[in-house]
Design a protein around this motif. Structure first.
Motif, PDB file in Angstrom:
ATOM      1  N   ASP A   1       0.821  -1.219   0.000  1.00  0.00           N
ATOM      2  CA  ASP A   1       0.000   0.000   0.000  1.00  0.00           C
ATOM      3  C   ASP A   1       0.855   1.270   0.000  1.00  0.00           C
ATOM      4  O   ASP A   1       0.466   2.280  -0.593  1.00  0.00           O
ATOM      5  CB  ASP A   1      -0.938   0.021   1.212  1.00  0.00           C
ATOM      6  CG  ASP A   1      -0.178  -0.162   2.510  1.00  0.00           C
ATOM      7  OD1 ASP A   1       0.423  -1.232   2.703  1.00  0.00           O
ATOM      8  OD2 ASP A   1      -0.160   0.787   3.322  1.00  0.00           O
ATOM      9  N   ALA A   2       2.026   1.234   0.638  1.00  0.00           N
ATOM     10  CA  ALA A   2       2.878   2.434   0.624  1.00  0.00           C
ATOM     11  C   ALA A   2       3.582   2.563  -0.721  1.00  0.00           C
ATOM     12  O   ALA A   2       3.742   3.669  -1.243  1.00  0.00           O
ATOM     13  CB  ALA A   2       3.910   2.367   1.747  1.00  0.00           C
TER      14      ALA A   2
ATOM     15  N   ASN B   1      -1.143  -5.491  -1.710  1.00  0.00           N
ATOM     16  CA  ASN B   1      -1.014  -6.031  -0.351  1.00  0.00           C
ATOM     17  C   ASN B   1      -1.140  -4.871   0.636  1.00  0.00           C
ATOM     18  O   ASN B   1      -0.177  -4.158   0.905  1.00  0.00           O
ATOM     19  CB  ASN B   1       0.341  -6.732  -0.210  1.00  0.00           C
ATOM     20  CG  ASN B   1       0.590  -7.148   1.227  1.00  0.00           C
ATOM     21  OD1 ASN B   1      -0.342  -7.538   1.927  1.00  0.00           O
ATOM     22  ND2 ASN B   1       1.818  -7.041   1.671  1.00  0.00           N
TER      23      ASN B   1
ATOM     24  N   ASN C   1      -1.578  -3.406   4.066  1.00  0.00           N
ATOM     25  CA  ASN C   1      -1.492  -3.601   5.523  1.00  0.00           C
ATOM     26  C   ASN C   1      -1.475  -2.265   6.247  1.00  0.00           C
ATOM     27  O   ASN C   1      -1.171  -2.184   7.430  1.00  0.00           O
ATOM     28  CB  ASN C   1      -0.266  -4.450   5.894  1.00  0.00           C
ATOM     29  CG  ASN C   1       1.017  -3.871   5.302  1.00  0.00           C
ATOM     30  OD1 ASN C   1       1.060  -2.701   4.925  1.00  0.00           O
ATOM     31  ND2 ASN C   1       2.059  -4.677   5.211  1.00  0.00           N
TER      32      ASN C   1
ATOM     33  N   ILE D   1       0.501   0.124   6.297  1.00  0.00           N
ATOM     34  CA  ILE D   1       1.769   0.629   6.842  1.00  0.00           C
ATOM     35  C   ILE D   1       2.887   0.393   5.826  1.00  0.00           C
ATOM     36  O   ILE D   1       2.806  -0.554   5.014  1.00  0.00           O
ATOM     37  CB  ILE D   1       2.086  -0.055   8.211  1.00  0.00           C
ATOM     38  CG1 ILE D   1       3.256   0.652   8.921  1.00  0.00           C
ATOM     39  CG2 ILE D   1       2.328  -1.548   8.089  1.00  0.00           C
ATOM     40  CD1 ILE D   1       3.391   0.308  10.394  1.00  0.00           C
ATOM     41  N   GLY D   2       3.869   1.285   5.844  1.00  0.00           N
ATOM     42  CA  GLY D   2       5.097   1.030   5.082  1.00  0.00           C
ATOM     43  C   GLY D   2       6.106   0.562   6.115  1.00  0.00           C
ATOM     44  O   GLY D   2       5.843  -0.385   6.861  1.00  0.00           O
TER      45      GLY D   2
HETATM   46 MG   LIG Z   1       2.309  -1.812   3.586  1.00  0.00          MG
END
Ligand SMILES: [Mg+2]
Ligand SMILES: Cc1ncc(C[n+]2csc(CCOP(=O)(O)OP(=O)(O)O)c2C)c(N)n1
Ligand SMILES: CC(=O)[C@@H](O)[C@H](O)COP(=O)(O)O
Length: 592
Positions: free
Chosen positions: A148-149, A175, A177, A179-180
């Motif tokens: 996602d990041a 994918n 989540n 967060i990076g």
């Molecule tokens: Mg992520």
């Protein structure tokens, strides 16, 4: 005790023989396998734990390596490596001579594309999908797994924009989540959160607007659901995106709860997840913390200071300023190009901009440095962390090109402090008001000085320092290589040591010409020492100076020759590159 399922798997063809209902057991074993080895050997943890089910499902449903699977960044590909012939070698992950911590095209035919830097997977996979189309192969699947990041980066958007007007067999697995390394940022992250909570009407789907068939969001830890969706997607033509929700660190409670720390936690107890605590109170600071704490100190009195990081608040220590002055410190996500031009924009408005980017990631924003900053002489202060050899991340991450690629840019001052105090004083000097941009490069890890928080001193731009006078051989070092050089000189016996001079040149651009003239006149022999590539780097600048002024001295350049150094500890790498104190000593003795 029953035989473990993982024991029977060397390659995906073995995995595919296992009944579908036993896949959750494979997931459990694969997770344990990753945890047990990373606990001891270190490396990236949370990301791989989060995609265990996804990894199994992808290799189970698709016919890899004929069907192509590309992992973005690649720090989440440990499960993939273990299931594709590298289970026995996994304990060598990131070690000297061992397997790489990232997918690597020459390591396995299952690693379809080398990664390490983010947001390249969609472009690469689209390239492969178009190539398949041109070759008349209409059945092959081309899958990119993107976080996602990473999907919020410009490059990923460019690829989505192109892919949406193709009819390729491209499947993007998002994918998500949330967060990076640090929490994801930006409007896209907010949008994905809304989609996940089912708060966005279908008509608003951003991926459908880009002509992708959108599926999901689905639970990325539910193997029956993932496999069922992948089966379905196999039959659908054209570009498509499956939105998968996962938890970073899944399966290790501590990693789930403290996702930033467990991105790459170092050694930990495989059973409890507890990180092996080291008492660091007696150690000198990390250079990143010298940057982070000093910036806060300076920002307290200079209200014009702002800090910018592209997705590395923890790694760069800009997080301290983000905490203290949230309105003046910005994490812009994985967006190096944007970070540089954003800095340029703020600099036009007389803000004092500290733009902190890892040396290796600045490579992505080269045009912005030239076109938006240096051409316009905007006094952006680039802080290039992780300059030099970074260790186990290896070839994709070494910050060894910056001196070569920055030194040739007009209007840019390029400087490398030799220790923590110099870094601190350079940060201080830079915010006093410069007429042009400056890049300050410093390495990963710790320095040598405990009492580094001394009162500030201004550093004169373009001035080097004499560390030690000699008579025959002059060593010209740049940055923290001064430490290795001093140690090398100390290894030489007293009578010969006296013949060796040592100069910390500090500035790669502009060079300290008067110091250089003095050195060229006093010594027959010069050795330059840099933790960067020799071609075009600091030593090359000294050679150009010699040529311009017709000096005929004997000059040897120590640095990284024309190759990509692999992964190993920094001391192993320094040794193999001829940059350890022992190797520098040998180079000096050769000349005495
Ligand atoms: Mg992520
Ligand atoms: C161009 C670039 N900038 C920064 C990084 C540092 N980096 C590595 S992983 C990561 C976060 C990736 O987050 P995401 O894509 O969501 O994957 P996750 O770790 O959550 O699986 C960042 C910023 C990088 N590898 N490449
Ligand atoms: C995968 C990636 O790019 C980052 O996780 C990187 O490994 C961080 O490096 P540092 O550990 O030096 O912050």
């Amino acid at each position: 005790m029953s035989k473990k399922l993982l024991e029977s798997i060397q390659f995906p063809e073995d995995l595919r023989k296992i009944p579908r209902e036993q896949l959750p057991e494979v997931a459990k074993e694969l997770r344990e396998f990753i945890i047990n080895i990373v606990a001891v050997k270190e490396g990236h943890l949370g990301a791989s734990l989060g995609v265990v089910e996804l990894t199994i499902a992808l290799h189970y449903i698709f016919n890899t390596p004929e069907d192509i699977l590309v992992w973005d960044v690649g720090h989440q590909a440990y499960g993939h490596k273990i299931l594709t012939g590298r289970k026995a070698a996994f304990h060598t992950n990131r070690q000297l001579g061992g397997i790489s911590g990232f997918p690597k095209i020459e390591e396995s035919n299952y690693d379809a594309f080398g990664t390490g830097h983010s947001s390249t997977a969609i472009s690469a996979t689209l390239g492969m999908a178009i190539a398949s189309q041109l070759s008349g192969d209409l059945t092959k699947q081309h899958i990119a797994v993107v976080g996602d990041a990473s999907i919020a980066s410009g490059m990923a958007f460019e690829a989505l924009n192109h892919a949406g007007v193709t009819n390729t067999n491209l499947l993007i697995i998002l994918n998500d989540n949330a967060i990076g390394i640090d929490p994801s940022v930006g409007a896209l992250k907010e949008y994905l959160t809304k989609v996940n909570l089912d708060k966005t009407p279908d008509t608003d789907n951003i991926f459908e607007a880009l002509n992708f068939s959108y599926f999901g969001p689905i639970d990325g830890h539910d193997l029956p659901i993932i496999t069922e969706n992948l089966e379905k997607l196999k039959k659908i033509k054209g570009p498509k995106l499956l939105h998968v929700i996962t938890k970073k660190g899944k399966g290790l409670q501590q990693a789930e709860q403290n996702q930033v720390t467990y991105h790459a936690p170092g050694k930990f107890d495989a059973k409890t997840g507890e990180i092996t605590q080291k008492d660091t109170s007696h150690l000198p600071p990390k250079f990143q913390d010298v940057f982070g704490y000093t910036l806060v100190e300076l920002a307290k009195s200079n209200k014009k200071i702002v800090g910018i990081t592209p997705a590395m608040p923890t790694g760069s220590s800009l997080k301290y300023m983000m905490k203290e002055f949230p309105e003046r410190a910005f994490d812009v996500g994985i967006a190096e190009q944007h970070a540089v031009t954003l800095s340029a924009g703020m600099a036009t408005q007389d803000y004092v901009v500290f733009c902190n980017i890892y040396s290796t990631f600045l490579q992505r924003a080269y045009d912005q440095v030239i076109h938006d900053v240096c051409l316009q002489k905007l006094p952006v202060i680039f802080c290039l962390d992780r300059a030099g050899l970074v260790g186990q991340d290896g070839a994709t991450h070494h910050g060894i090109f910056d001196m070569a690629y920055l030194r040739c840019i007009p209007n840019l001052t390029l400087v490398a402090p030799r220790n923590e105090i110099e870094l601190r004083n350079l940060l201080y000097t830079a915010q006093l008001g410069l007429q042009q941009p400056i890049a300050i490069r410093y390495p990963r890890g710790r320095g040598n000085i405990l009492d580094w928080q001394r009162s500030f001193k201004k550093i004169e731009i373009g001035k080097g320092e004499t560390i030690k006078k000699g008579s025959e051989v002059a060593i010209l070092s740049i940055g923290t290589m001064a430490t290795e050089v001093s140690q090398a000189i100390n290894l030489i016996d007293t009578s010969r040591k006296e013949k060796v001079g040592h100069y910390d040149m500090r500035f790669v651009s502009p060079l300290d010409k008067s110091l250089l003239h003095a050195v060229f006149k006093e010594y027959n022999t010069l050795i330059t020492v840099e933790d960067g590539v020799i071609s075009g780097g600091f030593g090359s600048a000294v050679l150009e100076f010699a040529s311009l002024h017709k000096y005929k001295n004997d000059i040897t350049l120590l640095g990284i020759s024309n190759h990509f150094p692999e992964h190993a500890t920094t001391s192993q790498l320094k040794d193999s590159e001829g940059l350890s104190s022992e190797k520098i000593k040998e180079a000096i003795l050769n000349k005495l």
